[in-house]
Design a protein around this motif. Structure first.
Motif, PDB file in Angstrom:
ATOM      1  N   PRO A   1      42.576 112.683 -14.121  1.00  0.00           N
ATOM      2  CA  PRO A   1      41.576 113.081 -13.137  1.00  0.00           C
ATOM      3  C   PRO A   1      42.073 114.238 -12.277  1.00  0.00           C
ATOM      4  N   ALA A   2      41.135 114.916 -11.636  1.00  0.00           N
ATOM      5  CA  ALA A   2      41.494 116.046 -10.780  1.00  0.00           C
ATOM      6  C   ALA A   2      42.447 115.613  -9.668  1.00  0.00           C
ATOM      7  N   GLU A   3      42.294 114.390  -9.189  1.00  0.00           N
ATOM      8  CA  GLU A   3      43.152 113.908  -8.105  1.00  0.00           C
ATOM      9  C   GLU A   3      44.622 113.901  -8.506  1.00  0.00           C
ATOM     10  N   ALA A   4      44.911 113.738  -9.790  1.00  0.00           N
ATOM     11  CA  ALA A   4      46.304 113.763 -10.238  1.00  0.00           C
ATOM     12  C   ALA A   4      46.923 115.142 -10.000  1.00  0.00           C
ATOM     13  N   PHE A   5      46.150 116.191 -10.252  1.00  0.00           N
ATOM     14  CA  PHE A   5      46.637 117.554 -10.012  1.00  0.00           C
ATOM     15  C   PHE A   5      46.758 117.818  -8.510  1.00  0.00           C
ATOM     16  N   ARG A   6      45.826 117.268  -7.736  1.00  0.00           N
ATOM     17  CA  ARG A   6      45.898 117.440  -6.285  1.00  0.00           C
ATOM     18  C   ARG A   6      47.141 116.754  -5.719  1.00  0.00           C
ATOM     19  N   ALA A   7      47.496 115.614  -6.290  1.00  0.00           N
ATOM     20  CA  ALA A   7      48.692 114.904  -5.834  1.00  0.00           C
ATOM     21  C   ALA A   7      49.939 115.751  -6.055  1.00  0.00           C
ATOM     22  N   ASP A   8      50.015 116.403  -7.200  1.00  0.00           N
ATOM     23  CA  ASP A   8      51.165 117.272  -7.466  1.00  0.00           C
ATOM     24  C   ASP A   8      51.188 118.466  -6.518  1.00  0.00           C
ATOM     25  N   GLN A   9      50.024 119.007  -6.189  1.00  0.00           N
ATOM     26  CA  GLN A   9      49.968 120.129  -5.267  1.00  0.00           C
ATOM     27  C   GLN A   9      50.432 119.703  -3.870  1.00  0.00           C
ATOM     28  N   ARG A  10      50.096 118.495  -3.465  1.00  0.00           N
ATOM     29  CA  ARG A  10      50.578 118.004  -2.172  1.00  0.00           C
ATOM     30  C   ARG A  10      52.088 117.778  -2.195  1.00  0.00           C
ATOM     31  N   SER A  11      52.596 117.322  -3.332  1.00  0.00           N
ATOM     32  CA  SER A  11      54.014 117.009  -3.448  1.00  0.00           C
ATOM     33  C   SER A  11      54.873 118.265  -3.472  1.00  0.00           C
ATOM     34  N   ALA A  12      54.437 119.273  -4.203  1.00  0.00           N
ATOM     35  CA  ALA A  12      55.183 120.533  -4.329  1.00  0.00           C
ATOM     36  C   ALA A  12      54.177 121.671  -4.358  1.00  0.00           C
ATOM     37  N   PRO A  13      53.751 122.148  -3.200  1.00  0.00           N
ATOM     38  CA  PRO A  13      52.669 123.138  -3.137  1.00  0.00           C
ATOM     39  C   PRO A  13      52.995 124.422  -3.895  1.00  0.00           C
ATOM     40  N   ARG A  14      52.023 124.877  -4.642  1.00  0.00           N
ATOM     41  CA  ARG A  14      52.137 126.168  -5.322  1.00  0.00           C
ATOM     42  C   ARG A  14      51.706 127.289  -4.379  1.00  0.00           C
ATOM     43  N   ALA A  15      52.385 128.430  -4.498  1.00  0.00           N
ATOM     44  CA  ALA A  15      51.946 129.622  -3.792  1.00  0.00           C
ATOM     45  C   ALA A  15      50.595 130.052  -4.346  1.00  0.00           C
ATOM     46  N   ALA A  16      49.823 130.763  -3.546  1.00  0.00           N
ATOM     47  CA  ALA A  16      48.459 131.139  -3.938  1.00  0.00           C
ATOM     48  C   ALA A  16      48.434 131.875  -5.267  1.00  0.00           C
ATOM     49  N   ARG A  17      49.370 132.789  -5.486  1.00  0.00           N
ATOM     50  CA  ARG A  17      49.347 133.571  -6.728  1.00  0.00           C
ATOM     51  C   ARG A  17      49.767 132.751  -7.943  1.00  0.00           C
ATOM     52  N   ARG A  18      50.257 131.522  -7.694  1.00  0.00           N
ATOM     53  CA  ARG A  18      50.658 130.651  -8.789  1.00  0.00           C
ATOM     54  C   ARG A  18      49.568 129.658  -9.166  1.00  0.00           C
ATOM     55  N   ILE A  19      48.371 129.821  -8.612  1.00  0.00           N
ATOM     56  CA  ILE A  19      47.273 128.892  -8.908  1.00  0.00           C
ATOM     57  C   ILE A  19      46.269 129.613  -9.786  1.00  0.00           C
ATOM     58  N   PRO A  20      46.291 129.372 -11.113  1.00  0.00           N
ATOM     59  CA  PRO A  20      45.310 130.004 -12.004  1.00  0.00           C
ATOM     60  C   PRO A  20      43.929 129.408 -11.795  1.00  0.00           C
ATOM     61  N   ASP A  21      42.926 130.048 -12.364  1.00  0.00           N
ATOM     62  CA  ASP A  21      41.532 129.645 -12.138  1.00  0.00           C
ATOM     63  C   ASP A  21      41.268 128.191 -12.537  1.00  0.00           C
ATOM     64  N   TRP A  22      41.828 127.757 -13.688  1.00  0.00           N
ATOM     65  CA  TRP A  22      41.549 126.403 -14.147  1.00  0.00           C
ATOM     66  C   TRP A  22      42.083 125.367 -13.150  1.00  0.00           C
ATOM     67  N   LEU A  23      43.256 125.669 -12.524  1.00  0.00           N
ATOM     68  CA  LEU A  23      43.820 124.736 -11.558  1.00  0.00           C
ATOM     69  C   LEU A  23      43.079 124.825 -10.223  1.00  0.00           C
ATOM     70  N   ALA A  24      42.662 126.013  -9.846  1.00  0.00           N
ATOM     71  CA  ALA A  24      41.906 126.167  -8.604  1.00  0.00           C
ATOM     72  C   ALA A  24      40.632 125.324  -8.650  1.00  0.00           C
ATOM     73  N   ALA A  25      39.984 125.265  -9.811  1.00  0.00           N
ATOM     74  CA  ALA A  25      38.772 124.471  -9.932  1.00  0.00           C
ATOM     75  C   ALA A  25      39.054 122.982  -9.743  1.00  0.00           C
ATOM     76  N   LEU A  26      40.213 122.518 -10.226  1.00  0.00           N
ATOM     77  CA  LEU A  26      40.573 121.101 -10.072  1.00  0.00           C
ATOM     78  C   LEU A  26      40.982 120.771  -8.642  1.00  0.00           C
ATOM     79  N   LEU A  27      41.585 121.733  -7.968  1.00  0.00           N
ATOM     80  CA  LEU A  27      42.046 121.498  -6.611  1.00  0.00           C
ATOM     81  C   LEU A  27      40.938 121.624  -5.586  1.00  0.00           C
ATOM     82  N   ALA A  28      39.843 122.273  -5.964  1.00  0.00           N
ATOM     83  CA  ALA A  28      38.750 122.520  -5.007  1.00  0.00           C
ATOM     84  C   ALA A  28      38.123 121.194  -4.567  1.00  0.00           C
TER      85      ALA A  28
END
Length: 322
Positions: free
Chosen positions: A295-322
């Motif tokens: 689920p998208a929440e799994a990707f959000r959990a990883d972003q909270r744990s180790a945040p990616r810099a803005a330029r490291r977030i591709p479009d497919w991941l940005a859609a899941l994090l939104a």
């Protein structure tokens, strides 16, 4: 005939966060380029991009580059920002799709002068910057030279700085040495060595050809982890539980080593007939999951744990994090 279509608003994504605005000359060149037919000053696109796969472990080096030129074969050219050097002192370098690495110019103005004068070899990736042999194709390099002259002044537009044959190339030297550090580090990491022992039964025989390897696919997001044998029908690997702590350690080390890189969501483990197991972490391309999409929440959990810099977030991941 289509025009170049540079995304001026996207160029900032090529640069590390410490650079808040792309260079004025680069933005001005993008605006000039947008009104010209594609190919009239070279077959390339002006767009941000950085593929970690162009260097093994390339995620370590994302702050050292701002690639803004994409060539048809997938090669990239742009700024080498090593040691946080000022932009005006950053050379323009090529990282080729076939392993080429060379300095094209000591700075952006010099690169644009080379582009305007077609001062490149007609071979390899640079050949795409040369005029088309078809006389019917537009050649606007004279227009580019005039624009540069007006923008830079005579002293700037007349200069032509390029490495001479036989001169040392600091970027090539780094590519042959420093860019190999991740591969060496991973091979000697105790978690890699433990993974190699756990996967010994997958090792091809000593007589196998170099390309006869076993490949495992690892998909990881939050608490959702799968490890499948990509060389044998993508069935689940029974060693998963034993592998997990070592893969988790390598995944965490990568995020901690380079703040802003984040946690990878896909990796390939390759087992050849001699070397240690090789882990190719995939950060920027959409991950492959064969046993069920997390689920998208799994990707959000990883972003909270180790945040990616803005330029490291591709479009497919940005859609899941939104």
């Amino acid at each position: 005939m289509t025009n170049y279509s540079p995304r001026t608003d996207e160029l900032i994504k090529a640069f590390p966060e410490r650079i808040s605005t792309p260079p004025a000359l680069l933005l001005a060149f993008a605006d000039w380029l947008a009104a010209r037919p594609w190919g009239s000053v070279g077959a390339f696109d002006l767009s941000p991009g950085w593929s970690d796969h162009m260097i093994f472990g390339g995620e370590r080096f994302f702050r050292q580059f701002a690639f803004v030129v994409r060539l048809p074969d997938g090669s990239r050219a742009g700024y080498w920002l090593r040691d946080d050097r000022p932009l005006e002192q950053a050379p323009i370098v090529l990282l080729g799709s076939e392993g080429e690495a060379e300095t094209w110019a000591p700075d952006l103005p010099s690169f644009l002068v080379r582009l305007a004068t077609a001062d490149f070899d007609d071979s390899g990736p640079a050949s795409d910057l040369m005029p088309s042999p078809d006389d019917a194709d537009p050649n606007l390099r004279g227009d580019l030279a005039a624009w540069l002259g007006a923008r830079l002044g005579a002293s700037g537009a007349d200069r032509l700085k390029r490495p001479r044959p036989g001169e040392p190339d600091a970027f090539r030297d780094w590519y042959l040495t420093g860019a190999r550090e991740p591969e060496t580090d991973l091979a000697h990491d105790p978690d890699t060595q433990a993974i190699t022992k756990l996967l010994e039964r997958y090792r091809p025989p000593a007589s196998a050809a170099p390309w006869d390897v076993t490949t495992l696919s690892v998909g990881w997001a939050g608490d959702h982890v799968e490890i499948v044998n990509a060389s044998a029908g993508h069935g689940a690997v029974p060693e998963k539980d034993a592998l997990l702590p070592h893969l988790a350690a390598l995944r965490r080390k990568g995020a901690e080593r380079t703040p802003g890189v984040g946690l990878w969501h896909h990796a390939w483990i390759t087992i050849a007939n001699e070397d240690p197991a090789r882990l190719d972490a995939i950060y920027l391309f959409e991950p492959k999951f064969f046993l069920g999409q997390p689920p998208a929440e799994a990707f959000r959990a990883d972003q909270r744990s180790a945040p990616r810099a803005a330029r490291r977030i591709p479009d497919w991941l940005a859609a899941l994090l939104a």
